[in-house]
Design an enzyme around this catalytic site. Structure first.
Site, mmCIF file in Angstrom:
data_model
loop_
_atom_site.group_PDB
_atom_site.id
_atom_site.type_symbol
_atom_site.label_atom_id
_atom_site.label_comp_id
_atom_site.label_asym_id
_atom_site.label_seq_id
_atom_site.Cartn_x
_atom_site.Cartn_y
_atom_site.Cartn_z
ATOM 1 N N ASP A 242 -19.913 75.832 0.032
ATOM 2 C CA ASP A 242 -20.697 77.074 0.004
ATOM 3 C C ASP A 242 -21.078 77.483 -1.422
ATOM 4 O OD1 ASP A 242 -21.972 79.249 1.142
ATOM 5 O OD2 ASP A 242 -20.178 80.499 1.149
ATOM 6 N N HIS B 213 -28.985 73.097 -3.313
ATOM 7 C CA HIS B 213 -28.501 72.168 -2.290
ATOM 8 C C HIS B 213 -28.435 70.744 -2.853
ATOM 9 C CE1 HIS B 213 -28.447 75.291 0.636
ATOM 10 N NE2 HIS B 213 -29.761 75.445 0.686
ATOM 11 N N LEU C 122 -10.862 55.813 3.413
ATOM 12 C CA LEU C 122 -11.029 57.269 3.488
ATOM 13 C C LEU C 122 -11.929 57.588 4.671
ATOM 14 C CD1 LEU C 122 -11.114 60.214 2.222
ATOM 15 C CD2 LEU C 122 -13.087 59.440 0.918
#
Ligand code: IPE
Ligand code: IPE
Ligand code: MG
Length: 256
Positions: free
Chosen positions: A35, A52, A146
């Site tokens: 965020d 972004h 991962l």
């Protein structure tokens, strides 16, 4: 005194932070609410789109650090079921960036043994983005280093409703008895399936709320909030969060 010196070091020396980390006590599963992209851009008088884009770089950096440290699962909130409320132009930018991220990063993710998974009602995403995310999931399905869960068109309440629907259909088909519905069984029907719950949830950009993220899974997750915006949340900030986590005492309702 020693700890004071360490704290001073912490300010400017990421390598020092890495040395302070106890590699045997890292979280297995880290979740992040990515965020603050918009505010980061706004403060710099830049268009939100650039916030972004910078946030996408932070995601690259987070994945790299998790792979380097041996953190097993990273779950990132990329687009919520509520984010459709944003202007169409911004939604298009976010979907375009998702497409671009996979296009650019997939080869490297694959070579670093990262398994990409999408969680959420992904079938409702625009076709180009959906095609890329499916391609990434198929290519990397066998990777073991991962697990990168990308929460896309994800909502915690929707996830719970979807789990209830699946369990209810099994019951309606006579494949399961209501008494067999336990917490374990319920959890297995969430998008995160067999994965362990997050140990650490990081929220950059200062908001102290969950915003419909992993509602079931975070029951005993350690929460870490920082005012740093996601585009500025790079390796050093991530390690600070890990260090803070290592100072928590997890009790799960019991006694020490
Ligand atoms: C996070 O940044 C990205 C998404 C929610 C998709 P924001 O766009 O929410 O940034 P702020 O909160 O407006 O600063
Ligand atoms: C949460 O951030 C969703 C993502 C980061 C993808 P928001 O910016 O949508 O959350 P609110 O609206 O501030 O609660
Ligand atoms: Mg936000």
């Amino acid at each position: 005194m020693k700890s004071l010196i360490k704290k001073i070091f912490l300010k400017n020396h990421p390598r020092e932070i890495q040395e302070l980390l106890d590699k045997s006590r890292l979280p297995d599963h880290v979740a992040i609410i990515m965020d603050g992209n918009g505010r980061w851009a706004q403060e710099k008088r830049l268009p939100r789109a650039l916030g972004h884009r910078a946030g996408m770089e932070s995601l690259r950096s987070a994945v790299k650090l998790c792979a380097k440290l041996g953190i097993k699962i990273l779950t990132v909130y990329a687009f919520s079921t509520e984010n459709w409320k944003r202007p169409q132009e911004e939604i298009n930018i976010l979907m375009g960036l998702l497409y671009e991220y996979i296009q650019k990063e997939l080869d490297e993710l694959h070579s670093e043994q990262v398994q990409v998974r999408a969680i959420g009602r992904t079938e409702e995403l625009p076709t180009p983005a959906l095609r890329e995310i499916n391609r990434a999931q198929e290519l990397t399905a066998g990777n073991k280093k991962l697990i990168l869960n990308i929460a896309l068109n994800y909502g915690g309440r929707t996830e719970i409703v979807d789990a209830v629907r699946r369990i209810a259909s099994l019951a309606a088909e006579g494949k399961i008895n209501p008494e067999e519905i336990t917490e374990d069984l319920f959890q297995k029907h969430l998008y995160t399936g067999d994965l362990p719950n997050p140990d650490l949830l990081i929220r950059p950009a200062g908001e102290l709320r969950i915003s419909n993220y992993l509602l079931w899974q975070i029951a005993y997750t350690e929460f870490y909030s920082t005012s740093v915006y996601w585009p500025d949340f790079r390796e050093e900030e991530f390690m600070k969060a890990l260090l803070a986590y290592q100072h928590r005492q997890r009790r799960f309702g019991g006694l020490m």
